[in-house]
Design a protein around this motif. Sequence first.
Motif, short mmCIF file in Angstrom:
data_model
loop_
_atom_site.label_atom_id
_atom_site.label_comp_id
_atom_site.label_asym_id
_atom_site.label_seq_id
_atom_site.Cartn_x
_atom_site.Cartn_y
_atom_site.Cartn_z
N GLY A 506 49.70 -13.13 -8.61
CA GLY A 506 48.95 -13.70 -7.49
C GLY A 506 49.66 -13.36 -6.20
O GLY A 506 50.90 -13.37 -6.14
N VAL A 507 48.89 -13.04 -5.16
CA VAL A 507 49.47 -12.67 -3.87
C VAL A 507 48.88 -13.57 -2.79
O VAL A 507 47.66 -13.79 -2.75
N VAL A 508 49.72 -14.07 -1.91
CA VAL A 508 49.28 -14.89 -0.78
C VAL A 508 49.99 -14.41 0.48
O VAL A 508 50.96 -13.66 0.43
N GLY A 543 56.22 2.32 -2.68
CA GLY A 543 55.87 3.72 -2.80
C GLY A 543 54.39 4.00 -2.83
O GLY A 543 53.97 5.17 -2.82
N LYS A 544 53.58 2.94 -2.84
CA LYS A 544 52.14 3.11 -2.98
C LYS A 544 51.33 2.65 -1.78
O LYS A 544 50.14 2.96 -1.67
N VAL A 545 51.94 1.89 -0.88
CA VAL A 545 51.15 1.26 0.19
C VAL A 545 51.74 1.55 1.56
O VAL A 545 52.94 1.87 1.68
N PRO A 546 50.94 1.43 2.63
CA PRO A 546 51.46 1.57 3.99
C PRO A 546 52.34 0.39 4.35
O PRO A 546 52.32 -0.65 3.67
N PRO A 547 53.10 0.48 5.44
CA PRO A 547 54.09 -0.55 5.78
C PRO A 547 53.54 -1.97 5.85
O PRO A 547 54.20 -2.91 5.39
N HIS A 548 52.33 -2.15 6.41
CA HIS A 548 51.85 -3.53 6.59
C HIS A 548 51.46 -4.20 5.27
O HIS A 548 51.26 -5.42 5.24
N LYS A 549 51.37 -3.41 4.18
CA LYS A 549 51.00 -3.99 2.89
C LYS A 549 52.21 -4.22 1.98
O LYS A 549 52.05 -4.66 0.84
N LYS A 550 53.40 -3.90 2.46
CA LYS A 550 54.59 -4.13 1.65
C LYS A 550 54.84 -5.63 1.47
O LYS A 550 54.37 -6.45 2.26
N LEU A 551 55.61 -5.97 0.44
CA LEU A 551 55.83 -7.38 0.10
C LEU A 551 56.94 -7.97 0.97
O LEU A 551 57.96 -8.47 0.48
N ALA A 552 56.70 -7.93 2.28
CA ALA A 552 57.71 -8.43 3.23
C ALA A 552 57.84 -9.94 3.19
O ALA A 552 58.81 -10.50 3.69
N GLY A 553 56.86 -10.61 2.58
CA GLY A 553 56.92 -12.06 2.47
C GLY A 553 57.68 -12.53 1.25
O GLY A 553 57.91 -13.73 1.08
N GLY A 554 58.09 -11.59 0.39
CA GLY A 554 58.90 -11.96 -0.76
C GLY A 554 58.21 -11.68 -2.08
O GLY A 554 57.05 -11.25 -2.15
N LEU A 555 58.95 -11.94 -3.15
CA LEU A 555 58.51 -11.65 -4.50
C LEU A 555 59.26 -12.57 -5.44
O LEU A 555 60.48 -12.75 -5.31
N GLU A 556 58.58 -13.20 -6.38
CA GLU A 556 59.26 -14.09 -7.31
C GLU A 556 58.53 -14.16 -8.64
O GLU A 556 57.33 -13.88 -8.73
N TYR A 557 59.30 -14.53 -9.67
CA TYR A 557 58.71 -14.76 -10.98
C TYR A 557 58.21 -16.19 -11.07
O TYR A 557 58.82 -17.12 -10.52
N VAL A 558 57.10 -16.39 -11.76
CA VAL A 558 56.61 -17.73 -12.06
C VAL A 558 56.16 -17.75 -13.51
O VAL A 558 55.92 -16.70 -14.12
N GLU A 559 56.06 -18.96 -14.08
CA GLU A 559 55.65 -19.07 -15.48
C GLU A 559 54.16 -18.89 -15.65
O GLU A 559 53.68 -18.42 -16.68
N ALA A 560 53.38 -19.27 -14.60
CA ALA A 560 51.93 -19.14 -14.67
C ALA A 560 51.35 -19.13 -13.27
O ALA A 560 51.93 -19.69 -12.33
N GLY A 567 38.65 -19.33 -13.45
CA GLY A 567 39.59 -18.22 -13.43
C GLY A 567 40.02 -17.76 -12.05
O GLY A 567 40.81 -16.83 -11.93
N LYS A 568 39.52 -18.39 -11.01
CA LYS A 568 39.88 -17.99 -9.65
C LYS A 568 41.29 -18.44 -9.31
O LYS A 568 41.66 -19.59 -9.57
N ILE A 569 42.09 -17.54 -8.73
CA ILE A 569 43.45 -17.89 -8.33
C ILE A 569 43.42 -18.97 -7.25
O ILE A 569 42.71 -18.84 -6.25
N LEU A 570 44.19 -20.01 -7.45
CA LEU A 570 44.28 -21.09 -6.45
C LEU A 570 45.41 -20.74 -5.47
O LEU A 570 46.55 -21.18 -5.60
N ARG A 571 45.05 -19.92 -4.50
CA ARG A 571 46.07 -19.37 -3.60
C ARG A 571 46.73 -20.45 -2.74
O ARG A 571 47.91 -20.33 -2.38
N ARG A 572 45.98 -21.48 -2.41
CA ARG A 572 46.59 -22.53 -1.59
C ARG A 572 47.70 -23.24 -2.34
O ARG A 572 48.70 -23.64 -1.76
N GLU A 573 47.54 -23.39 -3.67
CA GLU A 573 48.59 -24.01 -4.46
C GLU A 573 49.82 -23.11 -4.52
O GLU A 573 50.96 -23.58 -4.44
N LEU A 574 49.59 -21.81 -4.68
CA LEU A 574 50.71 -20.87 -4.68
C LEU A 574 51.47 -20.91 -3.35
O LEU A 574 52.70 -20.95 -3.32
N LYS A 575 50.71 -20.91 -2.27
CA LYS A 575 51.33 -20.92 -0.95
C LYS A 575 52.08 -22.22 -0.71
O LYS A 575 53.21 -22.20 -0.18
#
Length: 584
Positions: A506-508, A543-560, A567-575
Amino acid sequence: MGVQRFLSSARLPISRLALPQPPTHVLPPRVLRSVASLRAYSSGIVSSPYNDVHIPEISVTQYLFDAQEPYADKTALVDGISGHSLTHGEFREQCHRLGSALTRLGVTKGDVVGLVSPNCPEFAVTFYGVAAIGAVNTTVSSAYLADGIATQLFNSGASVVVAHKGVLPAVREACEACPDVRHIIVIHAAPEDEQAGLLSYQTLLKDDGKAFPQTVQIDPREDMVVLPYSSGTTGLPKGVMLTHYNLVANMQQLQHEDISTLNNTGDKQEVFLGILPYFHIYGMVPCMGMSLVSGSKTVTLPFLKPELFVKTMEKYKITYLHTVPPILDFLASSDMVKPELLAPTHSVLCGAAPIGTTLITDLLKKFGDGIYFQEGYGMTEASPVTHVTPRTKFVMGSTGVSIPNTLTKIVDLNTGKTLQPDGGEGELCVKGPQVMKGYYKNEEATRATIDPEGWLHTGDIARMDQDNNVFIVDRLKELIKVKGLQVAPAELEDLIRQLPDVTDVGVVGMPVDRASGEAPRAFVVLSSGSQLSLKAIEDFVEGKVPPHKKLAGGLEYVEAIPRSPTGKILRRELKAMALSRLAQ
């Protein structure tokens, strides 16, 4: 001179603070032109306070070339790097010559031409040269890597690509995956490019013009002129079908006497800085288009570097400055920018992403009220402008009222009912001649965005005050805004899912600073026992995206990944989860 603003979430505002404030009305008297308009207002549908403008039923090139006639001998475009310039008359001639050369290459009405270039005079000539023969531009970000370019060229069905030499390696790689592309035309081609079978843009401009299709018939309301790509309110980028009528309408609307501050009468000539990317709808219409149609001069820059920006502002004495929040932040906070830098500038406009009141306050504190600061609202699907702030009343934080020929309503998210002004928050919906024809080869997405009555559902949550000023409150849509550019979470999610061992993602958008706004952050679920590292995921995306699409906001593992029952991602909960962790 005054101080006004121009904002947007692909969007744009207006007001002269130095003017005395007139008495406010729930609806200005001139809007109440008939019983019908009164009934519309009582239903919550709000008209523009500005008189409607006439929109001619002609092609955008006829509209432009006719408007340029009085300014034929005045400078239209200057390359800010080389200093090379074109008059408005030379611009029209080059459009004609290029149109003739493209016709000799077999480009006919309805064919799609890919345009991949940073800002330069050749971009504008190509755009209108293609349009003049009834063909369609699809403008591609010059920051895209080969995969992104190939996706747009393939989806749009482009048969010819015009590319600046600076992006040629990526374009050539992209075209290998696009069998329909017959020719690559290179701006500032080197001799070895021509030897490799590529065509020189400068050579094509030597065409005698005799093959130009004088009898091409264009239906302004139906025929596309440009196919930019937008993620809409959610999902992957889609081709936005903008017609000749759409672009003519928006430029007519923006020239309304109560909106425009441009003045090219007599010996006066406005000077624009062409720094906002022309592939983007904000750079394409309010910047490039409005400069040309108004007889102004634009100095183009292919990239934003602080020293070059300041040097160009000083040298060319820019009078009319389009910006986005990162540029405003630079103007307000950088020691490189002295207050006198904007002495020749009477209007500063800001769009493409929301700007906070703190940044506005800092800007006005530094430069005073000698600048007319304009803010507004729009989106690619609306060509792009729908709202600007009234010249006579600036309201901090507002994106203004609807522009001429445009209706607005706020729809309750739960009941679907149209709210009265000052009646609460809901989805902002607009209707007007600038609204797109639809999404290219995507009827489902079109139906989800434009309802049967012609209302464009923006995906923005807004409220409206008693003076009909619109305030953007939040985004119903899932797009992430990075320095005014759109990032679709679904696009990054699909990319990351290509990696082995990724079972869900999921991406936010996460807030970073007032200049960038947000940056993408990814939450990744791995299969049991996986050794896939965060660094490997980050490197793969980079290596696949232009600069503004890079994961500059971070990256982390989650269990779910939290999801709704459907089936819709609840992005507000992730954020919320990420913000809570950061706060701790």
